[in-house]
Design a protein around this motif. Structure first.
Motif, mmCIF file in Angstrom:
data_model
loop_
_atom_site.group_PDB
_atom_site.id
_atom_site.type_symbol
_atom_site.label_atom_id
_atom_site.label_comp_id
_atom_site.label_asym_id
_atom_site.label_seq_id
_atom_site.Cartn_x
_atom_site.Cartn_y
_atom_site.Cartn_z
ATOM 1 N N PHE A 12 3.395 14.263 7.053
ATOM 2 C CA PHE A 12 2.726 13.198 6.305
ATOM 3 C C PHE A 12 1.954 12.290 7.254
ATOM 4 C CE2 PHE A 12 6.048 13.497 2.781
ATOM 5 C CZ PHE A 12 5.132 13.880 1.804
ATOM 6 N N GLU A 13 0.823 11.806 6.770
ATOM 7 C CA GLU A 13 0.066 10.755 7.458
ATOM 8 C C GLU A 13 -0.102 9.597 6.490
ATOM 9 O OE1 GLU A 13 -0.932 10.610 10.559
ATOM 10 O OE2 GLU A 13 -0.374 12.664 11.148
ATOM 11 N N ILE A 14 0.031 8.367 6.993
ATOM 12 C CA ILE A 14 -0.177 7.181 6.155
ATOM 13 C C ILE A 14 -1.681 6.986 5.971
ATOM 14 C CG2 ILE A 14 0.203 4.702 5.915
ATOM 15 C CD1 ILE A 14 2.607 5.021 7.828
ATOM 16 N N SER A 15 -2.150 7.111 4.739
ATOM 17 C CA SER A 15 -3.589 7.003 4.501
ATOM 18 C C SER A 15 -3.995 5.671 3.884
ATOM 19 C CB SER A 15 -4.068 8.159 3.611
ATOM 20 O OG SER A 15 -3.491 8.064 2.316
ATOM 21 N N GLU A 16 -3.043 4.953 3.272
ATOM 22 C CA GLU A 16 -3.392 3.681 2.611
ATOM 23 C C GLU A 16 -2.135 2.838 2.451
ATOM 24 O OE1 GLU A 16 -6.286 1.289 1.314
ATOM 25 O OE2 GLU A 16 -6.852 3.392 1.069
ATOM 26 N N LYS A 17 -2.316 1.519 2.512
ATOM 27 C CA LYS A 17 -1.232 0.560 2.268
ATOM 28 C C LYS A 17 -1.771 -0.498 1.315
ATOM 29 C CE LYS A 17 1.597 -2.911 4.706
ATOM 30 N NZ LYS A 17 1.823 -3.572 6.027
ATOM 31 N N ILE A 18 -1.155 -0.620 0.153
ATOM 32 C CA ILE A 18 -1.636 -1.541 -0.875
ATOM 33 C C ILE A 18 -0.521 -2.544 -1.173
ATOM 34 C CG2 ILE A 18 -2.510 -1.745 -3.234
ATOM 35 C CD1 ILE A 18 -3.523 1.162 -2.911
ATOM 36 N N MET A 19 -0.819 -3.839 -1.003
ATOM 37 C CA MET A 19 0.193 -4.880 -1.134
ATOM 38 C C MET A 19 -0.089 -5.812 -2.305
ATOM 39 S SD MET A 19 0.935 -5.983 2.837
ATOM 40 C CE MET A 19 -0.801 -6.190 3.257
ATOM 41 N N ASP A 20 0.974 -6.476 -2.773
ATOM 42 C CA ASP A 20 0.799 -7.529 -3.778
ATOM 43 C C ASP A 20 0.189 -8.762 -3.107
ATOM 44 O OD1 ASP A 20 3.452 -9.645 -3.543
ATOM 45 O OD2 ASP A 20 3.554 -7.736 -2.502
ATOM 46 N N GLU A 21 -0.177 -9.753 -3.913
ATOM 47 C CA GLU A 21 -0.874 -10.917 -3.387
ATOM 48 C C GLU A 21 -0.060 -11.699 -2.363
ATOM 49 O OE1 GLU A 21 -2.112 -13.199 -6.748
ATOM 50 O OE2 GLU A 21 -3.705 -11.777 -7.326
ATOM 51 N N LYS A 22 1.256 -11.751 -2.546
ATOM 52 C CA LYS A 22 2.114 -12.491 -1.611
ATOM 53 C C LYS A 22 2.515 -11.665 -0.390
ATOM 54 C CE LYS A 22 4.156 -15.620 -5.034
ATOM 55 N NZ LYS A 22 5.414 -16.065 -5.698
ATOM 56 N N LYS A 23 2.136 -10.392 -0.402
ATOM 57 C CA LYS A 23 2.475 -9.472 0.690
ATOM 58 C C LYS A 23 3.989 -9.323 0.858
ATOM 59 C CE LYS A 23 -1.834 -9.941 3.282
ATOM 60 N NZ LYS A 23 -2.588 -10.530 2.169
ATOM 61 N N TYR A 24 4.682 -9.318 -0.270
ATOM 62 C CA TYR A 24 6.121 -9.088 -0.279
ATOM 63 C C TYR A 24 6.448 -7.602 -0.291
ATOM 64 C CZ TYR A 24 7.226 -13.999 -1.547
ATOM 65 O OH TYR A 24 7.386 -15.350 -1.564
ATOM 66 N N PHE A 25 5.562 -6.807 -0.900
ATOM 67 C CA PHE A 25 5.855 -5.408 -1.219
ATOM 68 C C PHE A 25 4.616 -4.571 -0.932
ATOM 69 C CE2 PHE A 25 7.055 -1.730 -3.693
ATOM 70 C CZ PHE A 25 8.445 -1.779 -3.776
ATOM 71 N N ALA A 26 4.834 -3.301 -0.608
ATOM 72 C CA ALA A 26 3.694 -2.410 -0.350
ATOM 73 C C ALA A 26 3.926 -1.051 -0.983
ATOM 74 C CB ALA A 26 3.469 -2.243 1.147
ATOM 75 N N ASP A 27 2.867 -0.488 -1.542
ATOM 76 C CA ASP A 27 2.862 0.915 -1.949
ATOM 77 C C ASP A 27 2.025 1.670 -0.927
ATOM 78 O OD1 ASP A 27 4.318 1.491 -4.541
ATOM 79 O OD2 ASP A 27 3.207 -0.310 -5.093
ATOM 80 N N TYR A 28 2.706 2.515 -0.179
ATOM 81 C CA TYR A 28 2.047 3.331 0.847
ATOM 82 C C TYR A 28 1.664 4.679 0.257
ATOM 83 C CZ TYR A 28 3.777 0.256 4.635
ATOM 84 O OH TYR A 28 4.045 -0.798 5.481
ATOM 85 N N ILE A 29 0.491 5.138 0.614
ATOM 86 C CA ILE A 29 0.044 6.470 0.197
ATOM 87 C C ILE A 29 0.107 7.390 1.421
ATOM 88 C CG2 ILE A 29 -1.893 7.837 -0.660
ATOM 89 C CD1 ILE A 29 -2.654 5.313 -2.297
ATOM 90 N N LEU A 30 0.977 8.401 1.327
ATOM 91 C CA LEU A 30 1.156 9.362 2.407
ATOM 92 C C LEU A 30 0.536 10.683 1.979
ATOM 93 C CD1 LEU A 30 4.934 8.711 3.247
ATOM 94 C CD2 LEU A 30 2.938 7.438 4.004
ATOM 95 N N LYS A 31 -0.281 11.237 2.844
ATOM 96 C CA LYS A 31 -0.957 12.495 2.537
ATOM 97 C C LYS A 31 -0.376 13.608 3.403
ATOM 98 C CE LYS A 31 -5.590 14.512 2.127
ATOM 99 N NZ LYS A 31 -7.030 14.295 2.369
ATOM 100 N N LYS A 32 -0.063 14.742 2.771
ATOM 101 C CA LYS A 32 0.456 15.894 3.508
ATOM 102 C C LYS A 32 -0.708 16.542 4.252
ATOM 103 C CE LYS A 32 3.568 19.061 4.587
ATOM 104 N NZ LYS A 32 3.903 20.165 3.675
ATOM 105 N N GLU A 33 -0.659 16.494 5.568
ATOM 106 C CA GLU A 33 -1.770 16.996 6.372
ATOM 107 C C GLU A 33 -1.488 18.376 6.963
ATOM 108 O OE1 GLU A 33 -4.605 15.739 6.475
ATOM 109 O OE2 GLU A 33 -4.448 13.604 6.062
ATOM 110 N N LEU A 34 -0.223 18.751 7.039
ATOM 111 C CA LEU A 34 0.133 20.032 7.665
ATOM 112 C C LEU A 34 0.846 20.950 6.685
ATOM 113 C CD1 LEU A 34 1.492 18.646 11.063
ATOM 114 C CD2 LEU A 34 -0.761 19.655 10.637
#
Length: 315
Positions: free
Chosen positions: A293-315
């Motif tokens: 997996f490679e981390i391709s994106e990190k999306i946070m709420d306005e307060k930056k308490y939580f993140a949804d990371y998008i991991l892409k299978k590269e191999l």
């Protein structure tokens, strides 16, 4: 001892330090209490991730890089009630063809989920799967359809890092190149924010912890006196690890009549019941290293308490 619950309780209470598996929190009563917890003002996790899905679903979808006319499977591990997921599905529904495959150990939860989702999206293609998501991972490769796996709510944080790393690797091993893992993680924050989420003023989280002892009393014929224990959460900003304990307020012995054994407690001795790990980018990088997996994106709420990371299978 043929009952797995009894075996796990016996082994946990005879270990040093004492512990109980957190998966046993979720009997019918425990699940009801956890729904209450998610609505508490102190419990920011659900609200924070819901805000991401409500306000930034399109950004998440774009990060999936789905091709026009490409059909996909959306597989959710431990789907629960789908409260947050439906926000993403509604946004995707108007843009792409997909089949939603929620996995949950509870048949009742899946029936409620299906009802909830279909009330919003009556024509959605949906294939609920009942089972432990640890055991159903191998089924992900049953076909070549591109997959987006959802693992939300910082459920990964209930695993120690060694287990979490192995779990991520297991997901990766059962996915193909360009498949996606959307991973919701609670971020490291100050104790002033984190501790109240596990020790609310109404005592709902405390009752969630104590319900595990009551379940043991009910199902294993034990005589835990709940008045002789206290809810004792801990959190370290340095490590980002929150832990829940039940602490004995006196020297005492708990008897399991039917199973014919007893457990001694010293005053202030603790039973470890749950870990709730918080994350940052470096911790996640350590967990996904060598997984494919490679981390391709990190999306946070306005307060930056939580993140949804998008991991892409590269191999």
């Amino acid at each position: 001892m043929t009952n797995q619950f009894a075996k796990d309780v016996y082994e946990g209470l005879n270990s040093n330090p004492k512990c109980l598996p957190s998966k046993y929190f979720y009997d019918t009563k425990g699940s009801e209490i956890f729904v209450e917890i998610m609505k508490l003002p102190e419990y920011y996790l659900t609200r924070s991730e819901f805000e991401i899905f409500e306000k930034q679903s399109q950004k998440i979808i774009e990060a999936f890089q789905i091709k026009q006319n490409e059909s996909i499977e959306i597989i959710e591990l431990g789907a629960g009630d789908g409260y947050k997921t439906v926000e993403l599905l509604k946004k995707m529904y108007s843009q792409f063809e997909f089949t939603y495959k929620p996995i949950d150990i509870s048949k009742g939860a899946l029936l409620n989920l299906e009802k909830n989702i279909k009330s919003e999206l009556p024509d959605i293609s949906m294939e609920p799967i009942q089972g432990d998501f640890f055991e159903t991972l191998h089924e992900l490769q049953a076909n070549d359809t591109r997959k987006v796996v959802l693992f939300l709510g910082s459920t990964l944080g209930n695993m120690v890092d060694r287990v979490a790393k192995k779990f991520i690797e297991s997901i990766a091993e059962n996915l193909n190149k360009n498949d996606i893992l959307l991973l919701g993680l609670d971020l490291i924050k100050s104790k002033e924010i984190v501790v109240p989420a596990y020790n609310d003023v109404k005592g709902i989280t405390s009752s969630f912890n104590f319900n595990l002892l009551q379940r043991i009393n009910n199902e294993l014929d034990a005589n835990f006196n709940l008045e002789y224990f206290e809810h004792a959460p801990e959190y370290s900003e340095e490590t980002g690890i929150a832990k829940s304990f039940l602490k004995s307020t006196r020297k005492q012995t708990v008897v399991f009549d039917t199973l014919d054994f007893e457990i001694d407690f010293e005053k202030n001795e603790k039973i470890f019941t749950e870990i709730s790990r918080k994350y940052d980018d470096s911790i996640l990088q350590m967990l996904v290293k060598d997984s494919g997996f490679e981390i391709s994106e990190k999306i946070m709420d306005e307060k930056k308490y939580f993140a949804d990371y998008i991991l892409k299978k590269e191999l």
